[in-house]
Write a protein that holds these residues in place. Structure first.
Motif, PDB file in Angstrom:
ATOM      1  N   ALA A 145      41.483  32.708  40.674  1.00  0.00           N
ATOM      2  CA  ALA A 145      42.312  32.329  41.689  1.00  0.00           C
ATOM      3  C   ALA A 145      42.534  33.115  42.683  1.00  0.00           C
ATOM      4  O   ALA A 145      42.120  34.393  42.769  1.00  0.00           O
ATOM      5  CB  ALA A 145      43.700  31.911  41.047  1.00  0.00           C
ATOM      6  N   PHE A 146      42.701  32.571  44.065  1.00  0.00           N
ATOM      7  CA  PHE A 146      43.045  33.572  45.272  1.00  0.00           C
ATOM      8  C   PHE A 146      44.266  32.935  45.714  1.00  0.00           C
ATOM      9  O   PHE A 146      44.447  31.920  46.124  1.00  0.00           O
ATOM     10  CB  PHE A 146      41.943  33.664  46.156  1.00  0.00           C
ATOM     11  N   ASP A 169      39.379  34.894  35.017  1.00  0.00           N
ATOM     12  CA  ASP A 169      38.765  36.211  35.101  1.00  0.00           C
ATOM     13  C   ASP A 169      39.911  37.294  35.602  1.00  0.00           C
ATOM     14  O   ASP A 169      39.798  38.491  35.057  1.00  0.00           O
ATOM     15  CB  ASP A 169      37.308  36.057  35.446  1.00  0.00           C
ATOM     16  N   PHE A 170      40.115  36.649  36.779  1.00  0.00           N
ATOM     17  CA  PHE A 170      40.970  37.685  37.576  1.00  0.00           C
ATOM     18  C   PHE A 170      41.479  36.696  38.597  1.00  0.00           C
ATOM     19  O   PHE A 170      41.302  35.466  39.104  1.00  0.00           O
ATOM     20  CB  PHE A 170      39.957  38.815  38.248  1.00  0.00           C
ATOM     21  N   VAL A 171      42.788  37.595  39.353  1.00  0.00           N
ATOM     22  CA  VAL A 171      43.136  36.994  40.529  1.00  0.00           C
ATOM     23  C   VAL A 171      43.126  37.962  41.848  1.00  0.00           C
ATOM     24  O   VAL A 171      43.179  39.203  41.724  1.00  0.00           O
ATOM     25  CB  VAL A 171      44.506  36.786  40.126  1.00  0.00           C
ATOM     26  N   VAL A 172      42.549  36.990  43.011  1.00  0.00           N
ATOM     27  CA  VAL A 172      42.567  37.689  44.128  1.00  0.00           C
ATOM     28  C   VAL A 172      43.743  37.759  45.013  1.00  0.00           C
ATOM     29  O   VAL A 172      44.281  36.532  45.517  1.00  0.00           O
ATOM     30  CB  VAL A 172      41.371  37.277  44.995  1.00  0.00           C
ATOM     31  N   HIS A 173      44.410  38.614  45.482  1.00  0.00           N
ATOM     32  CA  HIS A 173      45.524  38.761  46.150  1.00  0.00           C
ATOM     33  C   HIS A 173      45.276  39.292  47.772  1.00  0.00           C
ATOM     34  O   HIS A 173      44.910  40.219  47.849  1.00  0.00           O
ATOM     35  CB  HIS A 173      46.730  39.442  45.680  1.00  0.00           C
ATOM     36  N   LEU A 174      45.363  38.225  48.700  1.00  0.00           N
ATOM     37  CA  LEU A 174      44.986  38.556  49.848  1.00  0.00           C
ATOM     38  C   LEU A 174      46.049  39.125  50.657  1.00  0.00           C
ATOM     39  O   LEU A 174      45.745  39.173  52.249  1.00  0.00           O
ATOM     40  CB  LEU A 174      44.343  37.212  50.525  1.00  0.00           C
TER      41      LEU A 174
END
Length: 672
Positions: A145-146, A169-174
């Protein structure tokens, strides 16, 4: 644990190498003399981040420590911890707000691990994390997710509960993990009741009543409060997070160590405030970065970094605040944020950008978001990536978002004429051409000093000629049609082509073109930006040069709406509602009937920006991505709204937009 495998890294990032089957001794947290160990709490939960094939960064905070305290970290491959793979004791130090940031190395790639923390007689909740696949390993799929823009003081956080149902698998925080202001006008009244008002211990009051964070204690208060929410804690405990900051971790629309709350304010540096923001982010993010507290500069931390996931994807995370130049047209030059950061005449910005570059012998540095060192690093990462996909964690949108004011007003006039006389529908194209010519001529005749307040006075010569052919005399036109057209005229300044947001890449066009040229010249394909910041969903192709006669698509930009922050639409809605200069342009933002407003901003944007395949300007939500060698599949989840101060029940998604990017094609397909 073999002490030779333990090292102390700079600025409170400890590290140790996991040794299979070797368990370190549990430290009592300072209790001694036979006294029972005291208990501790972990009020911000646990977290992991920055998954590499052989390492993870683990995080927690002791909530009620009063002195440096020993904390033991335990790692296992099963949630029961029946067999502890690795145990290491570190110290939660007062100088770092009792946070623990520990990097565990020598892990196995593509493996799920469980971790927990012990202090005294207390044990934290269990966190789960996963390492990245080994470099070059065939990977059939990644799912992540992002997200961005999670203002505590606005709307709700039901998205986090929903994300927990996914197998990621992971989360991207922008970025915009916190908002540095509390009590701002946009932060009052519309928030779930479980989020109470935040009080900053040393905050500075602005003239508009808002209070902004200034000291290290202020920024720590924000992180501690945000991370007290059980839903955000659960997200951190479930998935590793790869995070960068945007502006609100320091100050709205910031650049380097400058703030922009008032016109002209950014002339002064606020270095100590910037350093406080840097340190708080460093303390509370499970990121594999270092901060040099001894360095007096505001650039005492580097957060741009790279990740790889087998042979499938490279992820490049950039920092678009710490090195960026001032907005090309400073607020003091424009008189306000309008004309500087927002609603900026495209031709004026291009001219000033050219002048700044010319004065710097062609260098991009005075008009750069990335700065020269990071820009070269970005190019090197893109050139070296040997994975199918190259993902870019990119804070602000690369997509051109422009409005041709003359075309827009002429279009509204034509709509009005056709609504009054359906027989004119067949002449819409001719009417548009004539009105654009008439309006352009009239707007050019208004003196520059008066353009902000004075509407043009068209003679409508070309338009009258069309009506004469329909049997309507000039006198009849002046008596019956001209007043209708004149009523729709905004101030003369509007008759230009405008960039809606020059705080994003539209405001740094020369550097954007240089980056696209690098990708194009080196045949670097399958590049997709993951973007936040703008509080709206967008998707489309990034062109080599948006102003060329025939722009060529080079890569794709996918933009997620904010988790909770007020929408992009709401900003422009407030502008047209409150500004006399822009009041006549309301139909470009919304129409209203019987008290119900309908968003027209989406269609306005897609009309003038054909590369936008998705434009949802009034939304909160998140993005999910499934990545395979053949395609990138993305779903934009628009959330249900707050009701009587309560977040919506699960599922919180109101609607979903699905889109695809096929490998080998820098374009977006919207699926039914």
């Amino acid at each position: 644990m073999d002490r030779r495998q333990f090292l102390k890294a700079g600025s409170f990032l400890t590290a140790s190498a996991a040794t299979l089957g070797l368990t370190g001794c549990f430290g009592s947290g300072g209790g001694g003399g036979g006294e029972p160990a005291r208990s501790y709490t972990f009020p911000q939960g646990v977290a992991s981040g920055d998954p590499q094939p052989a390492s993870l960064v683990l995080w927690t905070r002791l909530g009620d420590a009063v002195a440096d305290t020993q904390v033991t970290i335990e790692i296992a491959t099963s949630q029961s911890f029946a067999s502890i793979l690795h145990s290491v004791t570190v110290t939660a130090q007062a100088q770092w707000d009792y946070t623990v940031r520990h990097k565990v190395t020598a892990l196995q790639p593509g493996t799920t691990y469980y971790y927990r923390f012990r202090a005294g007689s207390s044990v934290s909740q269990v966190g789960r994390s996963k390492t990245a696949p080994a470099a070059g390993t065939p990977v059939s799929q990644l799912k992540f997710a992002f997200i961005s823009c999670q203002d505590w003081s606005v709307n709700h956080w039901a998205a986090f509960d929903e994300l927990l149902q996914q197998d990621l698998d992971f989360v991207v925080h922008l970025g915009d993990y916190i908002y540095e202001t509390v009590g701002a006008a946009f932060q009052t009244g519309k928030v779930e009741t479980r989020h109470s008002q935040i009080t900053l211990p040393d905050g500075i009051k602005r003239s508009d009543g808002a209070t902004y964070a200034n000291t290290l204690a202020d920024y720590r208060t924000l992180y501690k409060t945000y991370r007290s929410d059980s839903r955000l804690q659960a997200l951190h405990a479930a998935f590793p997070i790869i995070a960068v900051w945007d502006d609100h971790e320091f100050s709205d629309d910031a650049w380097q160590d400058h703030q922009n709350y008032a016109t002209g304010e950014d002339a002064a540096r606020v270095t100590s405030r910037r350093r406080n923001a840097n340190q708080a982010w460093f303390e509370y993010m499970p990121a594999d970065v270092s901060l040099d507290a001894a360095n007096p500069s505001f650039q005492n931390i580097q957060i741009y970094r790279q990740f790889s996931f087998g042979n499938l994807a490279t992820l490049v995370m950039t920092d678009q605040r710490l090195y960026r130049a001032d907005h090309v047209i400073p607020e003091v030059g424009a008189g306000s944020e309008i004309g500087s950061r927002y609603f900026v005449p495209k031709s004026t910005l291009a001219a000033v950008e050219g002048q700044k570059m010319s004065a710097a012998s062609g260098s991009l540095d005075p008009v750069s978001i990335l700065g020269s060192t990071q820009r070269q690093w970005w190019k090197d990462q893109m050139s070296a990536a040997n994975t199918t996909w190259k993902l870019w964690g990119n804070e602000v949108s690369l997509l051109r978002m422009q409005v041709d004011g003359t075309q827009a007003v002429a279009g509204l006039m034509v709509q009005g004429l056709v609504a009054a006389n359906a027989g004119l529908a067949a002449l819409q194209g001719q009417l548009m051409t004539a009105l654009v010519t008439d309006l352009t001529t009239a707007a050019a005749a208004v003196p520059s000093a008066s353009k902000a307040t004075q509407a043009p006075a068209p003679s409508y010569a070309g338009t009258k000629a069309l009506f004469v052919n329909l049997g309507i005399s000039n006198a009849a036109f002046d008596a019956g049609i001209k007043p209708q057209l004149d009523a729709a005229l905004p101030a003369a300044q509007f008759f230009d082509v405008f960039l809606l947001n020059a705080d994003q890449w539209d405001g740094y066009n020369a550097e954007r073109k240089a980056l696209m040229k690098h990708l194009k010249d080196n045949a670097i394909g399958n590049v997709v930006a993951l973007t936040g910041d703008i509080h709206a969903f967008f998707a489309g192709s990034v062109m080599d040069d948006y102003d060329a006669a025939s722009p060529v698509p080079v890569m794709v930009d996918l933009v997620t709406a904010g988790i909770s922050s007020n929408s992009f639409y709401s900003y422009f809605e407030s502008v047209v509602d409150s500004s006399a200069s822009f009041g006549k342009t309301k139909p470009l933002i919304y129409t209203e009937q019987n008290g119900v407003r309908t968003n027209t901003f989406n269609s306005t944007l897609t009309t003038f920006n054909p590369w936008l395949k998705v434009a949802n300007t009034d939304a909160q939500g998140y993005a999910l991505v499934t990545l395979t060698p053949a395609k990138l599949s993305c779903s934009f989840h628009t959330l249900k709204t707050l009701s009587a101060g309560v977040a919506p029940a699960q599922p919180a998604t109101r609607s979903t937009s699905r889109l695809e990017v096929v490998a080998g094609s820098p374009s977006v397909t919207v699926l039914p």
